[in-house]
Design an enzyme around this catalytic site. Structure first.
Site, PDB file in Angstrom:
ATOM      1  N   HIS A  65       6.665  -9.821  10.332  1.00 19.64           N
ATOM      2  CA  HIS A  65       7.342  -9.606   9.048  1.00 19.64           C
ATOM      3  C   HIS A  65       8.851  -9.665   9.277  1.00 19.64           C
ATOM      4  O   HIS A  65       9.349  -9.090  10.255  1.00 19.64           O
ATOM      5  CB  HIS A  65       7.035  -8.224   8.464  1.00 19.64           C
ATOM      6  N   ASP A 107      -3.012  -8.669   5.835  1.00 21.93           N
ATOM      7  CA  ASP A 107      -1.788  -9.417   5.523  1.00 21.93           C
ATOM      8  C   ASP A 107      -1.558 -10.509   6.565  1.00 21.93           C
ATOM      9  O   ASP A 107      -0.761 -11.425   6.351  1.00 21.93           O
ATOM     10  CB  ASP A 107      -0.564  -8.495   5.392  1.00 21.93           C
ATOM     11  N   TYR A 110      11.094   0.194   7.922  1.00 19.64           N
ATOM     12  CA  TYR A 110       9.755  -0.230   8.340  1.00 19.64           C
ATOM     13  C   TYR A 110       9.208   0.719   9.420  1.00 19.64           C
ATOM     14  O   TYR A 110       8.073   1.192   9.343  1.00 19.64           O
ATOM     15  CB  TYR A 110       9.891  -1.657   8.871  1.00 19.64           C
ATOM     16  N   ASP A 125       3.282  -6.780  14.125  1.00 16.42           N
ATOM     17  CA  ASP A 125       3.963  -5.803  13.257  1.00 16.42           C
ATOM     18  C   ASP A 125       5.147  -5.098  13.944  1.00 16.42           C
ATOM     19  O   ASP A 125       6.110  -4.710  13.271  1.00 16.42           O
ATOM     20  CB  ASP A 125       2.970  -4.739  12.781  1.00 16.42           C
ATOM     21  N   GLU A 144      -5.302  -6.550  10.393  1.00 15.22           N
ATOM     22  CA  GLU A 144      -4.965  -6.174   9.009  1.00 15.22           C
ATOM     23  C   GLU A 144      -4.777  -7.448   8.177  1.00 15.22           C
ATOM     24  O   GLU A 144      -4.194  -8.443   8.641  1.00 15.22           O
ATOM     25  CB  GLU A 144      -3.703  -5.298   8.971  1.00 15.22           C
ATOM     26  N   HIS A 197      -3.566  -9.111  15.268  1.00 12.83           N
ATOM     27  CA  HIS A 197      -3.808  -7.897  14.468  1.00 12.83           C
ATOM     28  C   HIS A 197      -4.719  -8.268  13.301  1.00 12.83           C
ATOM     29  O   HIS A 197      -4.526  -9.303  12.661  1.00 12.83           O
ATOM     30  CB  HIS A 197      -2.452  -7.389  13.991  1.00 12.83           C
ATOM     31  N   HIS A 249       0.261  -1.007  15.353  1.00 17.16           N
ATOM     32  CA  HIS A 249      -0.055   0.284  14.784  1.00 17.16           C
ATOM     33  C   HIS A 249      -1.541   0.474  14.489  1.00 17.16           C
ATOM     34  O   HIS A 249      -1.921   1.508  13.892  1.00 17.16           O
ATOM     35  CB  HIS A 249       0.756   0.514  13.489  1.00 17.16           C
ATOM     36  N   HIS A 271       0.819  -1.211   0.000  1.00 12.77           N
ATOM     37  CA  HIS A 271       0.000   0.000   0.000  1.00 12.77           C
ATOM     38  C   HIS A 271       0.859   1.271   0.000  1.00 12.77           C
ATOM     39  O   HIS A 271       0.872   2.051   0.936  1.00 12.77           O
ATOM     40  CB  HIS A 271      -1.113   0.025   1.058  1.00 12.77           C
TER      41      HIS A 271
HETATM   42 FE1  FEO Z   1      -0.542  -3.995  10.065  1.00  9.21          FE
HETATM   43 FE2  FEO Z   1       1.510  -6.459   8.817  1.00  9.21          FE
HETATM   44  O1  FEO Z   1      -0.077  -5.471   9.071  1.00  9.21           O
END
Ligand code: FEO
Length: 394
Positions: A225, A82, A192, A164, A80, A78, A145, A24
């Protein structure tokens, strides 16, 4: 498609995304990973998951350890997508699994999926879940986040599954910081941090203090990640430093240009900054990734931004970058606007407005009509030099 045991009974079962380059609008030139972890004890817990298109890969890794239908808990640190994109499909396999998440996490999951018939357990900081020999403790990470974010701590293993936080976007076969090199891992973590976590410096400082006050020893941090930190102190120290916005002896000159007038000013300003003994990086907004620029801004003492005026306003690529930067809320900077115009200005005013919103220490702008004369370039050099001197004094 093999899992990797990172602690006894705790496996990495995530996916490596070698191809993704645009997260994104965050330029991820080395791809990323989606790290999911399977904890096998008397009960089986899956902590986080992967982007939907990698779901099959994750399930295959799990299948090499246990029958996925036997998963008792799916811990959603989380929402989100991903990490949770495949949640509905995982739950179709692990039909009896209880979803564990924060209150806001449950709300977010319900907005993303049809959760009728799903079993939820809402947790908050300090809540524990015993799964046999291991105890999982949950730690809300509100706004780090997203509002729903949390981390899961495995007490017996002194392992923080941080989602994250402390992540990096890098696709690699290596799973640990030492394997790609700690400095490389920290560099990736900085990119990041600058593009995801920079606005939350105050919250991060508070959270780091809270974790310290909880007295929980951390021997390993496994984010969602990138690589896993076997050297957690290094990344914790880096977060503490970045969250403070402590400026280094560095300035960033950022510009875009139509007929090279603004570029000439940019170069003169950069030269002036360097002449004061301050490191300087020069970026062109249509040639350099914004995520790289923001990483340099994180610990820069000064930022000079230049734009030509077009149609009585700012050049659109510079406007776009200002919006990107405004959202990430850098602090403790000296700001200098510069640019060229033909018959009516406008760009410099727009840049200064953003600097003021960000509470930068704004210095006199450099604005020239059409092309900078030798004298004007000299003025730009001197303004850069003065900015450099101020950075050194700060
Ligand atoms: Fe906030 Fe890796 O997603």
């Amino acid at each position: 498609m093999n899992p990797l045991e990172i602690r006894e009974g705790i496996y990495w079962v995530g996916a490596i995304d070698w191809e993704e380059r645009d997260f994104h609008d965050f330029n991820i030139d080395r791809g990323t990973t989606y790290n999911a972890y399977l904890i096998v004890d008397e009960k089986i817990a899956l902590v986080d998951a992967v982007k939907h298109k990698f779901l099959g890969e994750m399930v295959e890794r799990i299948r090499k350890i246990v029958d996925p239908s036997q998963i008792d808990y799916i811990i959603v640190n989380h929402v989100e997508t991903d990490h949770s994109g495949g949640l509905a499909d995982i739950r179709r396999v692990a039909k009896d699994a209880t979803i564990i998440c924060t209150k806001r996490g449950m709300d977010g999951i319900s907005k993303h999926f049809d959760t009728e018939g799903w079993d939820f357990r809402v947790v908050k900081t300090g809540d524990e879940l015993n799964i046999g020999k291991k105890t999982l403790m949950f730690l809300e990470m509100t706004m780090l986040h997203w509002p729903d974010s949390m981390a899961t701590y495995v007490k017996e293993d002194k392992l923080l599954l941080s989602n994250d936080a402390f992540g990096q976007h890098i696709a690699s076969e290596e799973r640990f910081d030492e394997e790609i090199g700690i400095e490389e891992a920290l560099n990736r973590a900085k990119i990041y941090y600058a593009n995801i976590l920079m606005p939350f410096g105050n919250l991060i400082q508070k959270k780091l203090k809270e974790v310290e006050s909880l007295g929980i020893p951390i021997e390993m941090i496994a984010p969602s990640h990138g690589v896993i930190w076997k050297n957690p102190k290094r990344i914790l120290q880096a977060y503490s430093r970045w969250a403070e916005f402590k400026p280094e002896n560095k300035a960033v000159v950022i510009y875009d240009t139509m007929w090279k007038s603004t570029e000439k000013l940019a170069r003169a300003i950069a030269e002036g900054i360097a002449s004061a003994g301050v490191n300087v990086r020069l970026f062109h907004l249509r040639k350099d990734p914004w995520s790289t620029i923001m990483t340099e801004i994180l610990d820069a003492g000064g930022i000079a931004i230049g734009s030509p005026t077009v149609h009585n306003t700012i050049f659109p690529p510079v406007a776009g970058f200002l919006i990107y930067m405004r959202g990430l809320k850098p602090r403790n900077k000296i700001g200098m606007a510069f640019g060229s115009y033909g018959w009516g200005g406008g760009a410099v005013k727009e840049i200064n407005r953003t600097f003021e919103e960000l509470k930068f220490d704004v210095v006199e702008p450099i604005e020239v009509r059409f092309r900078p004369t030798g004298e004007e370039l000299e003025r730009a050099f001197e303004a850069g030099k003065e900015m450099g001197e101020r950075i050194k004094r700060a």
